[in-house]
Design a protein around this motif. Structure first.
Motif, short mmCIF file in Angstrom:
data_model
loop_
_atom_site.label_atom_id
_atom_site.label_comp_id
_atom_site.label_asym_id
_atom_site.label_seq_id
_atom_site.Cartn_x
_atom_site.Cartn_y
_atom_site.Cartn_z
N ARG A 165 0.85 -1.19 0.00
CA ARG A 165 0.00 0.00 0.00
C ARG A 165 0.89 1.24 0.00
O ARG A 165 1.84 1.34 0.77
N VAL A 176 -9.55 0.67 3.84
CA VAL A 176 -8.80 -0.12 2.87
C VAL A 176 -9.72 -1.17 2.26
O VAL A 176 -10.28 -2.00 2.99
N SER A 178 -9.75 -4.38 0.04
CA SER A 178 -8.80 -5.41 -0.38
C SER A 178 -9.22 -5.96 -1.74
O SER A 178 -9.81 -7.03 -1.85
N ASN A 180 -7.63 -6.10 -5.76
CA ASN A 180 -6.51 -5.83 -6.66
C ASN A 180 -6.93 -4.93 -7.82
O ASN A 180 -7.94 -5.20 -8.50
N GLN A 189 -5.21 2.58 -4.44
CA GLN A 189 -5.35 1.25 -5.00
C GLN A 189 -4.03 0.49 -4.88
O GLN A 189 -2.97 1.07 -4.69
N SER A 190 -4.13 -0.83 -5.00
CA SER A 190 -2.96 -1.67 -4.82
C SER A 190 -2.99 -2.84 -5.78
O SER A 190 -4.04 -3.42 -6.03
N ASN A 193 -3.08 -6.90 -2.80
CA ASN A 193 -3.92 -6.77 -1.61
C ASN A 193 -3.82 -8.04 -0.79
O ASN A 193 -4.12 -9.14 -1.27
N ASN A 212 -13.36 -9.39 -1.83
CA ASN A 212 -13.08 -8.09 -1.22
C ASN A 212 -13.37 -8.11 0.28
O ASN A 212 -14.44 -8.52 0.72
N ASN A 435 -9.09 -11.44 -6.84
CA ASN A 435 -7.76 -11.31 -6.24
C ASN A 435 -6.96 -12.59 -6.37
O ASN A 435 -5.74 -12.56 -6.59
N SER A 466 -1.66 -12.20 -4.20
CA SER A 466 -2.68 -12.39 -3.18
C SER A 466 -2.05 -13.20 -2.06
O SER A 466 -0.84 -13.46 -2.08
#
Length: 770
Positions: A165, A176, A178, A180, A189-190, A193, A212, A435, A466
């Protein structure tokens, strides 16, 4: 996700039902099951027309507690699931009036029945609590269901991790999601995650949901960490340990320990960059230019346009630019280089492979059976369905052809833009696959490399991940900008990823987007070559150092050779990561958990347990950093300073704050021209500021990570006793900053401005009087 409107009210349209008390307890099958109605039961009539929650507690390994809570149990089992350690261990649970107690290892659990409350301890220290509202089933405006859990957030408690992050390092106050996404390094965004966080109070939490997970970290309820998922069930693990390092180690035992990357992967990687023009002549110009300037190079990477435009991926060389790829690869390997190729899991419609993949059912489909396609990235592209074993074999076969040509590694780019309006071959839930897709994608490629190249030769350069993705190193930070701000946000991302169980991390030196100034490039070089893995890569311009200025050449050469000489130390640290899961690049809190100043440091880190690195992130060359208590030695100047305070100094481009911790032994190699050599031959053990009454030790391996010997030094009453088992190997010991040795029981002694060197052969016990 927020469900309340301030402290008193519930958001319009939501109904929150939380466990009120424990009405009944079942202890069997190594599980404790709690039955908790969602209102006070005053008489038998209250048992009617009310929801109830079931909370199940168990343990699959010592110091790890699994918490599973549900409202309705009858839903269809959903896939995929994270690959976490299975099996249950005895809990020794005891149920008394009003309370249930049990433990796993040193983690103790106390359940209060009235009102409902769960307290987690490490020995007698409280880690966190689930208060009466801490487990809830929530019904939304459209009658959709959510499960929410809350854990107490103590005074002074900081939360870290949750994947790579780029937002503030300490996650308190953040929402947050979670999920991707391909959002670069400058947003919330990441690419990676990981629904796992670490607390400075000495525990971690893994929310065991691939879909998520919405985290509210001291944001909706400021004294709680909150996480919620859609559906009728939620599952998470409380992970304890005697230290934060042990918590991380327990987490990676639960989800998978990182593999040990090959030694050659630690050397400098150079790429063609992304949208630049290149062919074999360009590639040779870069590689020969590095050699002519005496800059050690380990890997050459061909980015996207090794394939024809509009055809990614077809896994076939663009023969217009590279008419003889097999011969070219052979010529490059004769120069001592490893070869990496860019790939992704998408098949463009123009690719000759698209029709084959579509006809055989290897691409994700819509509900009506059509291939799912869009034009974002590649025109008409489809996405490989890695839940289909035949599609995995097909994908691997394309890569194997490239490995047979001599390719050594793949940059596994993308894997984040995975749709949810699709049907998977194995019936997986597309929201859970979004993810998890990154895990399957990288696993397919990494497993092939292990099969074809061997366990000690497999390495990818991955962007998405992941939970469990740490098993497939290495990962890099994605698309950063050529600014100091982006350099800092990249480091924050790496620190957060390290506290999410990932052992190795890299970034695009100089920034991916735009072109760095010579000043920024030279500062980023030092940072990049003091990361676990180091790559020169950009978007629309080349990244060879002489295109910046001549001093950039000297800086690149200096830090490339420095890193190569540190390989015995770095590879020993990597072997430790492979065995324990403790990362190579370590946030300061991992090594100095007892120092509150170390809890918030996000512009410096430890490279292994002994080296402190504080990259310069400004045009003034000003290094601002914190040294914890103790005596620290600058690795390059050998200056010794006292810690326990902040420091400010100016540095030229050939240096930066790079300090060795007291009571450390660094294993330094005798080569600096490459990263893969026998780290146990002609090694120098440098002993730094060994304090009276203290002991230091380290070990060395060969280039494949096999243990070859160790050394231990103890100082007492102005005498150092050194014991080694380096049988039949020549090595030397350098006592830094000790200018005078009155006697030594063995060995040939040399003195210099850096200290005293003793050359030894074989296993010995040595006494040095200072």
């Amino acid at each position: 996700m927020k469900f309340t409107d301030g402290f008193w009210l519930t958001r319009e349209g939501f109904d929150i039902h939380h466990a009120h008390n424990v009405r009944d307890v079942s202890i069997k099958d190594k599980m404790v099951t709690l039955y908790a109605p969602c209102k006070e039961i005053r008489h038998r009539g209250d048992t009617l027309n009310t929801p109830s929650l079931t909370i199940q507690l168990s343990s699959s390994m010592e110091n790890v507690i699994r918490v599973r809570a549900w409202h309705h149990k009858g839903g269809v089992s959903q896939t995929p699931n994270f690959d976490v350690k299975q099996g249950l261990i005895p809990l020794g649970a005891v149920n008394t009036k009003g309370e249930t107690n049990f433990k796993s290892g040193d983690v103790r659990v106390e359940v209060s029945h009235e009102p409902f409350k769960i307290t987690f301890y490490h020995d007698d220290q409280v880690l966190t609590k689930v208060d009466p509202k801490g487990v809830a089933w929530i019904q939304g405006p459209e009658k959709e269901s959510y499960m929410r859990s809350q854990l107490n957030l103590g005074v002074g408690e900081n939360i870290y991790g949750l994947g790579e992050r780029f937002t503030p390092y300490v996650k308190n106050g953040q929402l947050v999601e979670s999920w991707n996404e391909d959002g670069g390094t400058s947003s919330e965004q990441s690419y990676k995650n990981i629904p796992f966080y670490l607390s400075n109070k000495g525990y971690g939490v893994l929310v065991n949901h691939p879909e998520n997970v919405s985290f509210e970290i001291g944001s909706e309820a400021v004294s709680k960490t909150q996480f919620s998922v859609e559906g009728e069930m939620i599952e998470y693990y409380i992970i304890g340990g005697s230290s934060l390092k042990e918590v991380l180690s327990n987490y990676t035992q639960l989800t998978g320990t990182p593999a040990l990357p090959p030694a050659w992967s630690y050397g400098l990687w150079l790429t063609t960059s992304f949208t630049t023009d290149y062919n074999e002549e360009t590639v040779n110009h870069f590689i020969d230019g590095m050699a002519e300037r005496d800059i050690p190079l380990s890997v050459f990477h061909f980015d996207c346009f090794w394939m024809k435009e509009f055809e990614w991926c077809n896994f076939a060389w663009d023969r217009d630019a590279f008419p003889e790829p097999e011969a070219m690869i052979k010529r490059l390997k004769e120069k001592g280089l490893k070869i990496s190729l860019w790939i992704n899991p998408y098949i463009a419609e123009k690719s000759p492979l698209f029709e084959e993949a579509a006809n055989k059912g290897y691409l994700l489909k819509k509900a009506n059976g059509d291939v799912w396609q869009w034009d974002l990235w590649q025109a008409g592209m489809g996405i490989v369905d890695f839940t289909n074993p035949s599609a995995c074999d097909w994908y691997r076969s394309k890569l194997k052809t490239l490995l047979d040509m001599g390719v050594d590694s793949f940059k596994t780019d993308f894997g984040e833009r995975i749709p949810t309006d699709v049907v998977y071959h194995d019936g997986s839930n597309p929201k859970r696959m979004h993810n998890f897709y990154a895990y399957q994608y990288n696993q397919v490629v990494f497993d092939l490399l292990e099969e074809e190249r061997g366990k000690r030769e497999a390495v990818v350069f991955a962007r998405s991940a992941s939970v469990g993705g740490q098993k497939f190193p290495v990962h890099w930070g994605g698309d950063c900008n050529a600014t100091y701000e982006s350099m800092a946000e990249s480091l924050r991302g790496g620190l957060s990823l390290s506290l999410s169980g990932f052992g190795y991390w890299s970034h695009d030196i100089g920034g991916f987007e735009s072109t760095a100034t010579p000043d920024l490039f030279k500062r980023w070089i030092a940072f990049g070559l003091l990361s676990s893995h180091s790559r020169l890569h950009g978007s629309s311009s080349y990244r060879v150092p002489w295109l910046f200025d001549e001093e950039a050449v000297e800086v690149t050469k200096h830090f490339s050779k420095l890193k190569n000489s540190l390989m015995p130390y770095l590879y020993g640290t990597s072997v430790e990561n492979n065995q324990t899961g403790i990362p190579v690049m370590r946030p300061m809190i991992l090594e100095f958990a007892d120092d509150p100043n170390a809890h918030v440091l996000d512009r410096q880190y430890m490279l292994g347990g002994s080296l402190l690195v504080a990259p310069i992130m400004n045009e003034d060359g000003l290094g601002t950093y914190y040294l914890p208590h103790g005596r620290w030695t600058h690795l390059l100047t050998k200056e010794v300073v006292e810690g326990g305070s902040w420091k400010k100094e100016n540095y030229d481009y050939m240096s930066l704050p790079l300090y060795v911790r007291e009571n450390s032994i660094l294993a330094i190699g005798d080569q600096n021209s490459r990263s893969d050599y026998d780290f146990s031959k002609n090694v120098t053990f440098e002993i730094y500021e060994l304090q009276d009454g203290q002991e230091a030790s380290t070990f060395v391996t060969d280039v494949d990570g096999n243990y070859k010997g160790d050394i231990k030094a103890i100082k007492k009453d102005n005498k150092i006793t050194i014991e080694t088992n380096m049988e039949d190997l020549a090595y030397s010991i350098l006592l830094n900053c000790y200018k005078a040795i009155s006697s030594a029981s063995a060995g040939e002694i040399e003195t210099s401005s850096n200290g005293a060197r003793i050359r030894l052969q074989g296993s010995q016990k040595l006494e040095i009087v200072l």
